[in-house]
Design a protein around this motif. Sequence first.
Motif, PDB file in Angstrom:
ATOM      1  N   ASP A 102       0.879  -1.171   0.000  1.00 40.60           N
ATOM      2  CA  ASP A 102       0.000   0.000   0.000  1.00 40.60           C
ATOM      3  C   ASP A 102       0.909   1.212   0.000  1.00 40.60           C
ATOM      4  O   ASP A 102       1.640   1.457   0.969  1.00 40.60           O
ATOM      5  CB  ASP A 102      -0.920  -0.005   1.223  1.00 40.60           C
ATOM      6  N   PHE A 103       0.866   1.951  -1.095  1.00 43.56           N
ATOM      7  CA  PHE A 103       1.871   2.978  -1.328  1.00 43.56           C
ATOM      8  C   PHE A 103       1.201   4.192  -1.938  1.00 43.56           C
ATOM      9  O   PHE A 103       0.448   4.066  -2.909  1.00 43.56           O
ATOM     10  CB  PHE A 103       2.941   2.426  -2.281  1.00 43.56           C
ATOM     11  N   GLY A 104       1.436   5.360  -1.371  1.00 48.11           N
ATOM     12  CA  GLY A 104       0.841   6.577  -1.880  1.00 48.11           C
ATOM     13  C   GLY A 104       1.866   7.688  -1.990  1.00 48.11           C
ATOM     14  O   GLY A 104       2.690   7.882  -1.087  1.00 48.11           O
ATOM     15  N   ARG A 105       1.826   8.393  -3.098  1.00 51.42           N
ATOM     16  CA  ARG A 105       2.733   9.503  -3.327  1.00 51.42           C
ATOM     17  C   ARG A 105       2.007  10.628  -4.071  1.00 51.42           C
ATOM     18  O   ARG A 105       0.962  10.412  -4.704  1.00 51.42           O
ATOM     19  CB  ARG A 105       3.954   9.061  -4.137  1.00 51.42           C
ATOM     20  N   THR A 106       2.609  11.817  -4.021  1.00 52.12           N
ATOM     21  CA  THR A 106       2.011  13.021  -4.595  1.00 52.12           C
ATOM     22  C   THR A 106       2.980  13.653  -5.580  1.00 52.12           C
ATOM     23  O   THR A 106       4.202  13.621  -5.377  1.00 52.12           O
ATOM     24  CB  THR A 106       1.676  14.012  -3.461  1.00 52.12           C
ATOM     25  N   LEU A 107       2.438  14.229  -6.637  1.00 46.46           N
ATOM     26  CA  LEU A 107       3.202  14.995  -7.622  1.00 46.46           C
ATOM     27  C   LEU A 107       2.594  16.384  -7.750  1.00 46.46           C
ATOM     28  O   LEU A 107       1.375  16.546  -7.646  1.00 46.46           O
ATOM     29  CB  LEU A 107       3.174  14.308  -8.989  1.00 46.46           C
ATOM     30  N   VAL A 108       3.433  17.364  -7.999  1.00 48.09           N
ATOM     31  CA  VAL A 108       2.975  18.725  -8.257  1.00 48.09           C
ATOM     32  C   VAL A 108       3.338  19.084  -9.688  1.00 48.09           C
ATOM     33  O   VAL A 108       4.505  18.983 -10.084  1.00 48.09           O
ATOM     34  CB  VAL A 108       3.603  19.727  -7.270  1.00 48.09           C
ATOM     35  N   LEU A 109       2.337  19.476 -10.453  1.00 45.12           N
ATOM     36  CA  LEU A 109       2.559  20.005 -11.802  1.00 45.12           C
ATOM     37  C   LEU A 109       2.533  21.529 -11.710  1.00 45.12           C
ATOM     38  O   LEU A 109       1.737  22.090 -10.978  1.00 45.12           O
ATOM     39  CB  LEU A 109       1.466  19.500 -12.747  1.00 45.12           C
ATOM     40  N   GLY A 110       3.369  22.191 -12.456  1.00 49.51           N
ATOM     41  CA  GLY A 110       3.432  23.648 -12.354  1.00 49.51           C
ATOM     42  C   GLY A 110       4.359  24.071 -11.224  1.00 49.51           C
ATOM     43  O   GLY A 110       5.177  23.293 -10.729  1.00 49.51           O
ATOM     44  N   ASP A 111       4.241  25.346 -10.820  1.00 44.93           N
ATOM     45  CA  ASP A 111       5.204  25.899  -9.865  1.00 44.93           C
ATOM     46  C   ASP A 111       4.538  26.688  -8.742  1.00 44.93           C
ATOM     47  O   ASP A 111       5.052  27.714  -8.292  1.00 44.93           O
ATOM     48  CB  ASP A 111       6.218  26.781 -10.603  1.00 44.93           C
ATOM     49  N   ASP A 112       3.405  26.206  -8.259  1.00 46.66           N
ATOM     50  CA  ASP A 112       2.719  26.846  -7.141  1.00 46.66           C
ATOM     51  C   ASP A 112       3.520  26.612  -5.861  1.00 46.66           C
ATOM     52  O   ASP A 112       3.700  25.465  -5.441  1.00 46.66           O
ATOM     53  CB  ASP A 112       1.315  26.255  -7.009  1.00 46.66           C
ATOM     54  N   PRO A 113       4.008  27.679  -5.194  1.00 52.64           N
ATOM     55  CA  PRO A 113       4.853  27.475  -4.013  1.00 52.64           C
ATOM     56  C   PRO A 113       4.111  26.846  -2.834  1.00 52.64           C
ATOM     57  O   PRO A 113       4.728  26.152  -2.014  1.00 52.64           O
ATOM     58  CB  PRO A 113       5.335  28.884  -3.675  1.00 52.64           C
ATOM     59  N   VAL A 114       2.800  27.075  -2.720  1.00 46.00           N
ATOM     60  CA  VAL A 114       2.045  26.475  -1.610  1.00 46.00           C
ATOM     61  C   VAL A 114       1.918  24.966  -1.826  1.00 46.00           C
ATOM     62  O   VAL A 114       2.062  24.173  -0.892  1.00 46.00           O
ATOM     63  CB  VAL A 114       0.661  27.128  -1.463  1.00 46.00           C
ATOM     64  N   LYS A 115       1.673  24.566  -3.054  1.00 45.06           N
ATOM     65  CA  LYS A 115       1.619  23.131  -3.351  1.00 45.06           C
ATOM     66  C   LYS A 115       2.985  22.491  -3.152  1.00 45.06           C
ATOM     67  O   LYS A 115       3.082  21.359  -2.659  1.00 45.06           O
ATOM     68  CB  LYS A 115       1.106  22.907  -4.774  1.00 45.06           C
ATOM     69  N   ASP A 116       4.024  23.206  -3.511  1.00 42.46           N
ATOM     70  CA  ASP A 116       5.371  22.681  -3.287  1.00 42.46           C
ATOM     71  C   ASP A 116       5.654  22.523  -1.797  1.00 42.46           C
ATOM     72  O   ASP A 116       6.306  21.551  -1.377  1.00 42.46           O
ATOM     73  CB  ASP A 116       6.416  23.616  -3.907  1.00 42.46           C
ATOM     74  N   ARG A 117       5.154  23.447  -0.980  1.00 47.76           N
ATOM     75  CA  ARG A 117       5.346  23.334   0.468  1.00 47.76           C
ATOM     76  C   ARG A 117       4.603  22.115   1.004  1.00 47.76           C
ATOM     77  O   ARG A 117       5.125  21.381   1.844  1.00 47.76           O
ATOM     78  CB  ARG A 117       4.874  24.604   1.175  1.00 47.76           C
ATOM     79  N   LEU A 118       3.384  21.902   0.528  1.00 51.18           N
ATOM     80  CA  LEU A 118       2.643  20.723   0.954  1.00 51.18           C
ATOM     81  C   LEU A 118       3.383  19.451   0.552  1.00 51.18           C
ATOM     82  O   LEU A 118       3.501  18.506   1.348  1.00 51.18           O
ATOM     83  CB  LEU A 118       1.237  20.733   0.360  1.00 51.18           C
ATOM     84  N   LEU A 119       3.904  19.424  -0.669  1.00 53.60           N
ATOM     85  CA  LEU A 119       4.646  18.259  -1.151  1.00 53.60           C
ATOM     86  C   LEU A 119       5.834  17.957  -0.237  1.00 53.60           C
ATOM     87  O   LEU A 119       6.105  16.795   0.077  1.00 53.60           O
ATOM     88  CB  LEU A 119       5.120  18.504  -2.580  1.00 53.60           C
ATOM     89  N   ALA A 120       6.534  18.993   0.207  1.00 48.10           N
ATOM     90  CA  ALA A 120       7.678  18.801   1.094  1.00 48.10           C
ATOM     91  C   ALA A 120       7.249  18.366   2.490  1.00 48.10           C
ATOM     92  O   ALA A 120       7.955  17.600   3.162  1.00 48.10           O
ATOM     93  CB  ALA A 120       8.493  20.085   1.168  1.00 48.10           C
ATOM     94  N   ASP A 121       6.089  18.838   2.939  1.00 48.76           N
ATOM     95  CA  ASP A 121       5.625  18.518   4.290  1.00 48.76           C
ATOM     96  C   ASP A 121       5.134  17.072   4.419  1.00 48.76           C
ATOM     97  O   ASP A 121       5.173  16.503   5.519  1.00 48.76           O
ATOM     98  CB  ASP A 121       4.498  19.465   4.711  1.00 48.76           C
ATOM     99  N   LEU A 122       4.665  16.486   3.340  1.00 53.31           N
ATOM    100  CA  LEU A 122       4.095  15.134   3.432  1.00 53.31           C
ATOM    101  C   LEU A 122       5.092  14.115   3.994  1.00 53.31           C
ATOM    102  O   LEU A 122       4.798  13.454   5.007  1.00 53.31           O
ATOM    103  CB  LEU A 122       3.567  14.689   2.068  1.00 53.31           C
ATOM    104  N   PRO A 123       6.270  13.930   3.407  1.00 54.68           N
ATOM    105  CA  PRO A 123       7.203  12.959   3.983  1.00 54.68           C
ATOM    106  C   PRO A 123       7.752  13.403   5.332  1.00 54.68           C
ATOM    107  O   PRO A 123       8.065  12.557   6.189  1.00 54.68           O
ATOM    108  CB  PRO A 123       8.308  12.838   2.926  1.00 54.68           C
TER     109      PRO A 123
END
Length: 229
Positions: A102-123
């Motif tokens: 059971d494996f889940g991961r996230t990708l961000v398309l584009g360059d939204d800094p808030v989405k990038d922050r969320l991506l970094a916070d997940l792991p």
Amino acid sequence: MEPETRRAERLLAAQSRARALFDEVEARGLVAPGRTERQVSDAIRDLAHEMFGVERHWHKRIVRAGLNTLYPYDDNPPDRVIDADDIVFADFGPVFEGWEADFGRTLVLGDDPVKDRLLADLPRIFDAGRRHFEAHPDITGAELYAAVGHLAEQAGWSFGGPIAGHLVGEFPHARIPGNKIEYYVAPDSDQPMRRLDHDGRVCHWILEIHLVDRGRGFGGFHEQLLDLG
């Protein structure tokens, strides 16, 4: 009954294959603007068969983008076309030689800094949740759920799911008999997580981190083995 060391090896091997599958999904650019969530999910299914001969998945494959990333596992929002600036997560549970991953991961398309922050916070929050689990030998599912919810709030997010994990093993956890709440990292799950299951086997756990920003209308997801690896 299979020796416990062998069970752990098989679960870790299944996760390693799931990680390789996700890496290949990213390398091939399967998550791309203009494709629907269903198209990407079907492509992941086909790739799992191509790479590892996977014939079945023990839970539904999930690919969610944009507003759909706010929804927890049990919901089934309408199929959505992926946009150029979307955040997208995948949650899949392939069965490798009879063992669940059971494996889940996230990708961000584009360059939204808030989405990038969320991506970094997940792991980062996953790792903090694992450290909390390791530091509390008698922790219950409810206590770990509360802890990861607090970590999410400290980082400026809401926790998006009604659970934060579940048992995993050589069986589909959805078929576990009896009181199912004790097999989840969830409110009211009041049994110690470090215990034996109903067949006398060591319980092994998946930790799920689902962070959401309801105001901005997106979330992200990260999951893998909690107590192994």
